[in-house]
Scaffold this active site. Structure first.
Site, short mmCIF file in Angstrom:
data_model
loop_
_atom_site.label_atom_id
_atom_site.label_comp_id
_atom_site.label_asym_id
_atom_site.label_seq_id
_atom_site.Cartn_x
_atom_site.Cartn_y
_atom_site.Cartn_z
N ARG A 1 -3.10 -10.14 8.15
CA ARG A 1 -1.74 -10.15 7.60
C ARG A 1 -0.95 -8.96 8.14
O ARG A 1 -1.52 -8.03 8.70
CB ARG A 1 -1.79 -10.10 6.07
CG ARG A 1 -2.30 -11.37 5.42
CD ARG A 1 -2.49 -11.20 3.92
NE ARG A 1 -3.64 -10.34 3.61
CZ ARG A 1 -4.01 -10.00 2.37
NH1 ARG A 1 -3.29 -10.41 1.35
NH2 ARG A 1 -5.07 -9.24 2.19
N LYS B 1 -2.77 -3.80 3.01
CA LYS B 1 -3.93 -3.24 2.33
C LYS B 1 -3.87 -1.72 2.32
O LYS B 1 -3.14 -1.10 3.08
CB LYS B 1 -5.23 -3.72 2.98
CG LYS B 1 -5.46 -5.22 2.86
CD LYS B 1 -5.52 -5.68 1.40
CE LYS B 1 -6.72 -5.15 0.66
NZ LYS B 1 -6.77 -5.62 -0.75
N TYR C 1 -0.57 -2.83 -1.14
CA TYR C 1 -1.58 -2.96 -2.20
C TYR C 1 -2.50 -1.75 -2.12
O TYR C 1 -3.07 -1.46 -1.06
CB TYR C 1 -2.42 -4.23 -2.00
CG TYR C 1 -1.70 -5.52 -2.31
CD1 TYR C 1 -1.25 -5.81 -3.59
CD2 TYR C 1 -1.48 -6.48 -1.32
CE1 TYR C 1 -0.58 -6.99 -3.89
CE2 TYR C 1 -0.83 -7.67 -1.59
CZ TYR C 1 -0.38 -7.92 -2.88
OH TYR C 1 0.27 -9.10 -3.16
N HIS D 1 -4.72 -0.77 -5.27
CA HIS D 1 -5.88 -1.03 -6.14
C HIS D 1 -6.73 0.24 -6.29
O HIS D 1 -7.94 0.21 -6.11
CB HIS D 1 -6.72 -2.18 -5.58
CG HIS D 1 -6.01 -3.49 -5.52
ND1 HIS D 1 -5.67 -4.21 -6.64
CD2 HIS D 1 -5.56 -4.22 -4.46
CE1 HIS D 1 -5.04 -5.33 -6.29
NE2 HIS D 1 -4.95 -5.35 -4.97
N GLU E 1 0.73 -4.11 -6.64
CA GLU E 1 0.05 -4.75 -7.77
C GLU E 1 0.47 -4.23 -9.13
O GLU E 1 0.11 -4.82 -10.16
CB GLU E 1 -1.47 -4.65 -7.61
CG GLU E 1 -2.06 -3.26 -7.82
CD GLU E 1 -2.07 -2.41 -6.57
OE1 GLU E 1 -2.70 -1.34 -6.61
OE2 GLU E 1 -1.46 -2.82 -5.56
N ASP F 1 -11.06 -6.62 -6.21
CA ASP F 1 -10.14 -5.55 -5.79
C ASP F 1 -10.05 -4.46 -6.85
O ASP F 1 -9.83 -3.29 -6.53
CB ASP F 1 -8.74 -6.11 -5.55
CG ASP F 1 -8.53 -6.54 -4.10
OD1 ASP F 1 -9.29 -6.08 -3.24
OD2 ASP F 1 -7.61 -7.33 -3.85
#
Length: 368
Positions: free
Chosen positions: A15, A73, A91, A93, A116, A268
């Site tokens: 991605r 990520k 993201y 996490h 998130e 995650d």
């Protein structure tokens, strides 16, 4: 503002944090966009596509040398040297990954805005939702694949065979991941149970999904029975910003039949099943107590074209606001402000600080 788009380096992550359409929207507002060469290749976007959008193609260092970095990520260890106090929008996490990342963000006084934990006016998670939908649907696809005997499973096909349902699926959680997983399982024709903490949602779930859906409350005995009897168990539990609670114990996993499959989409955030541990697309599964576990931490990366378009459709309006105003974009939007996880050497999201046992580094973000 200078906006950087590095190429993702997580295992088989294809991605990209910004599409050419997004780059064009930024450059039209006077922002400089620097895209690492090849960053969009896996999602079907070429360097030429970005050049036509007004972006500059640079190397890895050039992409990170920006005021605002947009990714998919969390930064990995080899990227920590690029952290230098800029805004990173991705993201993170943090409660579910190595604490080393949080320490690196604190040491460099980086402003980490996490997809998130951004909320909308209704308290929903608009930037998590697109990937939750992809991962929920994908959970059943992956589960069905590993149930095949040739892939180490028990040999049960999820689906309707000559009008008869085949296979049992148990989904724990009734959020976006859970609903998409249940819809996919029901669509195949599997006998599907969804476990929820909210009794009042049963009628809503049946209306939305199917009258054929079985519903159980997440009470210990009911959950144990549903887990024991299923062929595929999908973990879809979410506590925004915090570690996922372990709702399935190791004892429950031991009672599952040999060749069953677990897909823990909550991985995650640490996973909601006691026997789960993170895996990758290169090595996606392991077997414990005779049960195959699929716990890939970037599941939607397997379908990068679909996932990138869905993600960036949701994130672009926020990216534009950050590029236009920097962190001042958070000042009049409490939901956007909830996305800020670290800033100026402090953790600014209480759930992250609590779960990492770093409350001494917590300081609420203020606009004063």
């Amino acid at each position: 503002m200078n906006v950087g788009v590095p190429r993702e380096i997580k295992d088989r992550e294809q991605r990209v944090g910004l599409t050419p359409t997004g780059a064009a929207a930024l450059t039209a507002r006077g922002h400089a966009v620097r895209v690492e060469s090849g960053a969009g290749d896996g999602s079907g976007f070429t360097n030429d596509d970005y050049l036509r959008a007004g972006a500059e193609i640079v190397d890895q260092t050039g992409a990170w040398r920006a005021d605002l970095v947009t990714k998919v990520k969390e930064p990995l260890a080899s990227e920590y040297p690029y952290l230098r106090g800029q805004i990173i929008f991705t993201y993170f996490h943090l409660a579910g990954v190595t604490p080393a990342l949080t320490h690196a963000l604190l040491e460099t006084k980086t402003s980490a805005v996490a997809y998130e934990t951004v909320t909308d006016a209704d308290g929903r998670l608009p930037l998590l939702a697109p990937m939750s939908a992809v991962a929920g649907t994908m959970a059943v696809t992956m589960g069905a694949y590993y149930l095949a005997q040739v892939n180490g499973g028990c040999g049960t096909l999820l689906g309707r065979v000559r009008g008869r349902e085949s296979g049992r699926v148990c989904v724990i959680g009734d959020g976006i991941v859970g609903r998409h997983a249940a819809a996919a399982a029901l669509g195949l024709g599997a006998r599907t149970t969804i476990a929820s903490r909210h009794a009042e949602r049963e009628a809503e779930l049946r209306r939305e999904l199917s009258d054929a859906l079985s519903f159980v409350l997440s009470a210990p005995q009911a959950l144990e029975d549903a887990v024991r009897d299923c062929d595929l168990l999908v973990g879809a539990v979410l506590s925004p910003g915090a570690k996922a609670p372990k709702v399935v114990t190791e004892a429950m996993v031991k009672r599952m039949h040999r060749g069953a499959v677990i897909v823990d989409v909550s991985i995650d955030q640490g996973g909601c099943i006691a026997t789960s541990r993170p895996t990758s697309h290169s090595s996606p599964v392991y077997v414990e107590h005779g049960v195959t576990h699929y716990c890939v931490t970037n599941m939607p990366g397997a379908y990068p074209r679909t996932a990138t378009i869905a993600l960036t459709d949701a994130t672009l309006p926020y990216t534009l606001r950050l590029a236009d105003a920097g962190l001042a974009a958070l000042h009049d939007d409490p939901g956007f402000a909830r996305g800020l996880n670290t800033h100026a050497g402090h953790i600014t999201h209480v759930s992250v600080a609590r779960d990492l046992d770093l409350m001494e580094h917590y300081r609420a973000y203020t606009t004063d």
